[in-house]
Write a protein that holds these residues in place. Structure first.
Motif, PDB file in Angstrom:
ATOM      1  N   UNK A  53       0.852  -1.196   0.000  1.00  0.00           N
ATOM      2  CA  UNK A  53       0.000   0.000   0.000  1.00  0.00           C
ATOM      3  C   UNK A  53       0.888   1.246   0.000  1.00  0.00           C
ATOM      4  N   UNK A  54       1.189   1.729  -1.208  1.00  0.00           N
ATOM      5  CA  UNK A  54       2.061   2.892  -1.382  1.00  0.00           C
ATOM      6  C   UNK A  54       1.336   3.917  -2.232  1.00  0.00           C
ATOM      7  N   UNK A  55       1.411   5.160  -1.809  1.00  0.00           N
ATOM      8  CA  UNK A  55       0.680   6.245  -2.470  1.00  0.00           C
ATOM      9  C   UNK A  55       1.651   7.379  -2.791  1.00  0.00           C
ATOM     10  N   UNK A  56       1.170   8.318  -3.597  1.00  0.00           N
ATOM     11  CA  UNK A  56       1.991   9.471  -3.975  1.00  0.00           C
ATOM     12  C   UNK A  56       1.152  10.741  -3.863  1.00  0.00           C
ATOM     13  N   UNK A  57       1.685  11.741  -3.177  1.00  0.00           N
ATOM     14  CA  UNK A  57       0.921  12.972  -2.967  1.00  0.00           C
ATOM     15  C   UNK A  57       0.632  13.706  -4.278  1.00  0.00           C
ATOM     16  N   UNK A  58       1.497  13.550  -5.268  1.00  0.00           N
ATOM     17  CA  UNK A  58       1.204  14.178  -6.561  1.00  0.00           C
ATOM     18  C   UNK A  58      -0.037  13.553  -7.205  1.00  0.00           C
ATOM     19  N   UNK A  59      -0.197  12.244  -7.007  1.00  0.00           N
ATOM     20  CA  UNK A  59      -1.393  11.552  -7.510  1.00  0.00           C
ATOM     21  C   UNK A  59      -2.614  11.932  -6.688  1.00  0.00           C
ATOM     22  N   UNK A  60      -2.439  11.974  -5.349  1.00  0.00           N
ATOM     23  CA  UNK A  60      -3.560  12.349  -4.473  1.00  0.00           C
ATOM     24  C   UNK A  60      -4.081  13.740  -4.841  1.00  0.00           C
ATOM     25  N   UNK A  61      -3.176  14.667  -5.175  1.00  0.00           N
ATOM     26  CA  UNK A  61      -3.597  16.022  -5.553  1.00  0.00           C
ATOM     27  C   UNK A  61      -4.575  15.976  -6.727  1.00  0.00           C
ATOM     28  N   UNK A  62      -4.302  15.115  -7.690  1.00  0.00           N
ATOM     29  CA  UNK A  62      -5.214  14.981  -8.842  1.00  0.00           C
ATOM     30  C   UNK A  62      -6.514  14.309  -8.410  1.00  0.00           C
ATOM     31  N   UNK A  63      -6.393  13.302  -7.532  1.00  0.00           N
ATOM     32  CA  UNK A  63      -7.590  12.558  -7.093  1.00  0.00           C
ATOM     33  C   UNK A  63      -8.550  13.435  -6.297  1.00  0.00           C
ATOM     34  N   UNK A  64      -8.021  14.461  -5.620  1.00  0.00           N
ATOM     35  CA  UNK A  64      -8.891  15.381  -4.871  1.00  0.00           C
ATOM     36  C   UNK A  64      -9.228  16.620  -5.697  1.00  0.00           C
ATOM     37  N   UNK A  65      -8.950  16.543  -6.993  1.00  0.00           N
ATOM     38  CA  UNK A  65      -9.332  17.590  -7.949  1.00  0.00           C
ATOM     39  C   UNK A  65      -8.666  18.924  -7.635  1.00  0.00           C
ATOM     40  N   UNK A  66      -7.409  18.848  -7.171  1.00  0.00           N
ATOM     41  CA  UNK A  66      -6.662  20.060  -6.849  1.00  0.00           C
ATOM     42  C   UNK A  66      -5.178  19.871  -7.204  1.00  0.00           C
TER      43      UNK A  66
END
Length: 316
Positions: free
Chosen positions: A77-90
Motif C-alpha cells: 500500500x504505497x501512495x503518492x501525494x502528486x497523484x492524491x492532488x489529482x484525485x482530490x481535484x486540486x
C-alpha cells in the motif's frame, strides 16, 4: 487507480465557528480566545512551510487506513501525494497532515509529517516534510527533514491530509491555555463541533503550535510487527512513547462525525526545530500548556482506497 469517494462537508462561516469553539473549548481550558484573523505568513518560523497560508479550496483526504497496518502490515500500500492532488481535484495542492512513510523508499517504518506542495504542470513538487523514526543507536527519536535523503512524495499505508491552494486569507485563530479537562486540544475541538453540528459533518485542518509545556508523542518502531496486533493494548505495547518539549509544530486533521466512510476522525503529527516529533496524543503539562492554532473548515472529503476489511483498533 485507487477508488475515490467524495462527500460535501457542512461548511459553517468562520464567524459562526468562532462562537461555537469559544464556548466549547472553555469547558476544557481555563483561558480560551478564538477569533478570525489573517493567516500569518507560514513560510516563517516556527512553521517554515513552502506556502504562505492554508486558504483556497480547502479539503480533506483520508487515504488508506489503519487496517493496512494492523493486524499485519500490507507493504504494497504505497501512495503518492502528486497523484492524491489529482484525485482530490486540486493539482498542485498544498498538503499538511499525518501519515506513515513509504517503507519502500525509507527502508523502514516511520511517522511521516507531510508538508508538500504537489507538482503542477512544469512546476516540480516542493517537499518540506519531516519523518520521525526510532534512532537505532539509542532508541530515542530521530527527526529528519525528508528532502535531505529522499526525492519523492510517496507515503505508505495511511494518511490523513488537509489540502488547499496554500494561499493567504482569513482563518480561525485558536488560543487555548491551561487544560482543565481530560481531552486533548484536537479531541476537544472535534467533540465541540460534533455536539453542535450533530449529523452535519464538519471537517477542519491547519496547524497549531504547542508553545509551552510538554507532550506525549509516539513513534512507530522501525520494524513492522511480526505478530498480529489485534487490540489497542497490543498496539500501544508495540508503539514507543516519549515526552517531548515545546515548541512543537503540529498538523491536525479532524472530522466531527463519520458520514459513513470508515474515517479516522482525528490525526495529528508534529515536528520541531530541536529534533523531536511524531504522533501527538496530548500535553503532559496541563497547568502550563499553551496552544496557538490556525484552522480552516474543509469544503470536501475525499476517501481514497478505503479498506474493504476494517476494524477500530489503533485509531486514537
Amino acid at each position: 487507480m485507487s477508488k475515490v469517494e467524495k462527500f460535501a462537508f457542512h461548511i459553517p462561516s468562520l464567524e459562526e465557528l468562532v462562537g461555537v469553539l469559544q464556548n466549547g473549548l472553555k469547558e476544557n481550558f481555563a483561558d480560551v480566545h478564538v477569533s478570525v484573523v489573517d493567516c500569518p505568513d507560514l513560510t516563517q518560523e516556527p512553521f517554515t512551510f513552502p506556502v504562505k497560508g492554508i486558504c483556497g479550496k480547502p479539503r480533506i483526504a483520508d487515504v488508506g487506513g489503519v487496517p493496512y497496518l494492523l493486524p499485519l502490515v500490507q507493504k504494497d500500500k504505497i501512495y503518492d501525494l502528486n497523484t492524491v492532488a489529482k484525485e482530490i481535484q486540486l493539482p498542485g495542492a498544498f498538503f499538511l497532515g499525518a501519515g506513515a512513510v513509504s517503507s519502500r523508499t525509507v527502508g523502514c517504518n516511520a511517522e511521516l509529517v507531510p508538508i508538500v506542495q504537489a507538482k503542477n504542470g512544469d512546476k516540480p513538487a516542493v517537499n518540506g516534510s519531516y519523518l520521525a523514526k526510532i534512532n537505532p543507536e539509542n532508541g530515542g527519536c530521530l527527526l529528519e527533514k525528508y528532502s535531505t535523503k529522499y526525492h519523492d512524495c510517496e507515503f505508505g499505508l495511511l494518511a490523513n491530509l488537509y489540502a488547499c491552494e496554500g494561499l493567504p486569507g482569513k482563518v480561525i485563530e485558536v488560543k487555548a491555555n491551561q487544560r482543565t479537562g481530560e481531552l486533548n486540544f484536537i479531541s476537544c475541538m472535534r467533540k465541540v463541533l460534533e455536539k453542535h453540528y450533530g449529523d452535519k459533518p464538519v471537517g477542519m485542518g491547519g496547524t497549531f503550535v504547542i508553545q509551552k509545556g510538554k507532550a506525549k508523542i509516539h513513534i512507530m518502531p522501525s520494524e513492522f510487527s511480526a505478530c498480529p496486533l489485534e487490540t489497542d493494548e497490543q498496539m500501544n505495547n508495540w508503539l514507543k512513547f516519549f515526552e517531548m518539549k515545546a515548541p512543537l509544530t503540529c498538523q491536525p486533521v479532524l472530522v466531527s462525525r463519520d458520514p459513513g466512510f470508515d474515517l479516522r476522525l482525528e490525526h495529528t503529527h508534529c515536528f520541531s526545530h530541536h529534533g523531536e516529533g511524531g504522533h501527538y496524543h496530548t500535553d503532559t503539562t496541563p497547568e502550563t500548556v499553551e496552544y496557538l492554532g490556525y484552522f480552516m473548515p474543509a469544503e470536501y472529503l475525499f476517501r481514497i482506497d478505503r479498506p474493504k476489511e476494517t476494524h477500530m483498533v489503533g485509531r486514537d
